[in-house]
Design a protein around this motif. Structure first.
Motif, short mmCIF file in Angstrom:
data_model
loop_
_atom_site.label_atom_id
_atom_site.label_comp_id
_atom_site.label_asym_id
_atom_site.label_seq_id
_atom_site.Cartn_x
_atom_site.Cartn_y
_atom_site.Cartn_z
N GLN A 95 33.19 34.26 43.85
CA GLN A 95 32.77 35.61 43.30
C GLN A 95 33.61 36.56 43.52
OE1 GLN A 95 28.49 35.55 43.40
NE2 GLN A 95 28.14 34.50 41.42
N THR A 96 33.96 37.63 43.05
CA THR A 96 34.49 38.77 43.66
C THR A 96 33.67 39.91 44.18
OG1 THR A 96 35.10 39.68 41.42
CG2 THR A 96 36.95 38.32 42.65
N ASP A 97 32.64 39.38 44.88
CA ASP A 97 31.75 40.51 45.43
C ASP A 97 32.22 41.57 46.39
OD1 ASP A 97 29.31 39.66 44.05
OD2 ASP A 97 29.24 38.16 45.71
N PRO A 98 31.88 42.68 46.63
CA PRO A 98 32.53 43.40 47.71
C PRO A 98 32.16 42.92 49.01
CG PRO A 98 30.93 44.66 46.46
CD PRO A 98 31.17 43.43 45.80
N PRO A 99 32.60 43.00 50.16
CA PRO A 99 34.11 43.65 50.30
C PRO A 99 35.27 42.72 49.66
CG PRO A 99 33.33 42.88 52.10
CD PRO A 99 32.33 42.68 51.54
N ALA A 100 36.05 43.18 49.08
CA ALA A 100 37.43 42.42 48.68
C ALA A 100 38.01 41.62 49.60
CB ALA A 100 38.26 43.19 47.77
N ALA B 255 33.65 41.63 34.46
CA ALA B 255 34.04 42.89 34.70
C ALA B 255 32.97 43.78 35.16
CB ALA B 255 34.67 43.59 33.75
N VAL B 256 31.63 43.54 34.63
CA VAL B 256 30.48 44.21 34.95
C VAL B 256 29.64 43.77 36.20
CG1 VAL B 256 28.14 44.98 34.05
CG2 VAL B 256 29.91 44.90 32.42
N LEU B 257 29.70 42.47 36.24
CA LEU B 257 28.87 41.97 37.36
C LEU B 257 29.79 41.92 38.56
CD1 LEU B 257 27.65 38.62 35.67
CD2 LEU B 257 26.22 40.88 36.15
N TRP B 258 31.19 41.91 38.63
CA TRP B 258 31.94 41.66 39.88
C TRP B 258 32.98 42.64 39.89
CZ3 TRP B 258 30.51 37.01 37.36
CH2 TRP B 258 29.47 36.37 37.79
N ILE C 41 42.21 41.83 43.15
CA ILE C 41 42.19 41.04 44.36
C ILE C 41 43.01 39.94 44.53
CG2 ILE C 41 40.29 39.62 45.63
CD1 ILE C 41 38.20 41.32 44.55
N HIS C 42 43.45 39.21 43.41
CA HIS C 42 44.35 38.24 43.32
C HIS C 42 45.77 38.61 43.90
CE1 HIS C 42 42.22 36.01 39.56
NE2 HIS C 42 41.56 35.99 40.74
N SER C 43 45.96 39.94 43.54
CA SER C 43 47.31 40.42 44.21
C SER C 43 47.55 40.40 45.86
CB SER C 43 47.50 41.82 43.54
OG SER C 43 48.85 42.35 44.23
#
Length: 340
Positions: free
Chosen positions: A8-13, A37-40, A46-48
């Motif tokens: 998951q894309t949780d912060p920190p990236a 988009a709303v959840l994470w 981040i992929h970049s």
């Protein structure tokens, strides 16, 4: 067999980037993230960074959907990443369970999925595509040789058929051997009936994995609790299938549908997280069937069986309390043996 890491894309990236770098060092070939988009946080940003900090890892969403972004925007995002880093992306796509529902919308139809797959793939190659209503566009900056393979997530009979007919890959989010055999056969039969070479459809099984030190009851119980959330996530899709096809019609295997009888509801605030209180209905048997838990040798045994069923990649959901340890265990004890 290829191996992927799913986060998951949780912060920190920066932690997502660090775990992906760790995965590449340990022999993983793919990195995947949720896309809701709303959840994470926004995955493609981040992929970049992941692509910039790795050298060979291929990156993609597991999965995006054709409703939260317009198709030309999705295609342009993938094509831009490929232009910057080489052809190192895969577009995993599905109907949009959490992403659409959390935003108050219904998951996308298969018809919309089909149109989106066609457009994203064509634009990513630099070809023309009709966005609907006769509006034909093409990206003028695409270089020769660009590719955006599109892999489709599916469970139900119509979605499996469409995957075989149209997608470049099949994402199956569970690691049950019987269901994997059943669904891979459905996809390959559909591909063959459509005049395609079934071997051209890449098969990716995605599921949580938790490596324990031994097979003691305590170790296995802890691993199950860390992975039980997955049965709840899959249960959302199964509930949709039951609502559409019925529970005992033969359209969907009862080995997939029976366990959700005690399902009462689902709060997406806990989606994809260990300790999810809405997944207490998931029995130990389902955790054992859908996931990979136990000592390294048990993982090797199941992965070998999955490969014999035609699975090309195992994508490891790493949402639990042993993220680094499982990545390292796969790198030292599992991947080298499976691919020896």
């Amino acid at each position: 067999m290829d191996f992927g890491l799913v986060l998951q894309t949780d912060p920190p990236a920066s932690r997502v980037v660090d775990l992906m770098k760790r995965a590449e060092r340990n022999g993983f070939s793919h990195g995947w993230t949720f896309d809701s988009a709303v959840l994470w946080q926004e995955p493609f940003v981040i992929h970049s960074q992941v692509l910039a900090h790795t050298s060979t890892l291929k990156i993609g969403p597991m999965v995006t959907n054709p409703g939260t972004r317009t198709w030309e925007v999705t295609a342009s995002t993938f094509a831009t990443l490929n232009d910057m880093f080489g052809n190192r992306t895969v577009c995993g796509i599905g109907r949009g369970d959490s992403a659409m529902r959390v935003a108050g919308r219904r998951p996308n139809t298969l018809s919309r999925m089909s149109d989106a797959i066609r457009v994203i793939r064509a634009l990513g190659r630099g070809e023309e595509a009709d966005l609907g209503g006769g509006t034909v566009v093409r990206f003028p900056w695409i270089k020769p040789g660009a590719e955006v393979p599109v892999w489709m997530a599916a469970y139900g009979p119509k979605a499996l058929k469409m995957t075989g007919e149209e997608a470049d890959g099949f994402i199956l989010q569970l690691a049950d051997l019987y269901l994997t055999e059943y669904m891979v056969k459905a996809v390959r039969d559909a591909a063959e009936a459509a005049g395609r070479d079934p071997s051209e459809v890449t098969v990716c099984v995605a599921a949580p994995a938790y490596v324990t030190a031994d097979s003691s009851p305590g170790a296995l119980a802890h691993a199950r609790e860390q992975c039980r959330w997955f049965g709840g996530m899959v249960g959302n899709h199964v509930a949709d299938l039951v609502a559409k096809y019925g529970a005992h019609t033969g359209a969907v295997p009862e080995e997939l549908t029976d366990y959700i009888k005690a399902r009462e509801g689902y709060d997406y605030a806990h989606h994809g997280r260990s300790g999810n209180p809405d997944t207490r209905f998931v029995p130990d048997e389902i955790v054992d069937r859908f996931c990979l838990i136990g000592p390294a040798e048990k993982h090797i045994e199941k992965l070998t069986a999955l490969r014999a069923l035609g699975v090309d990649q195992f994508a490891l959901y790493d949402m639990h309390d042993a993220q680094e340890a499982v990545i390292d265990a796969y790198g030292t004890e599992v991947i080298p043996v499976v691919n020896a």
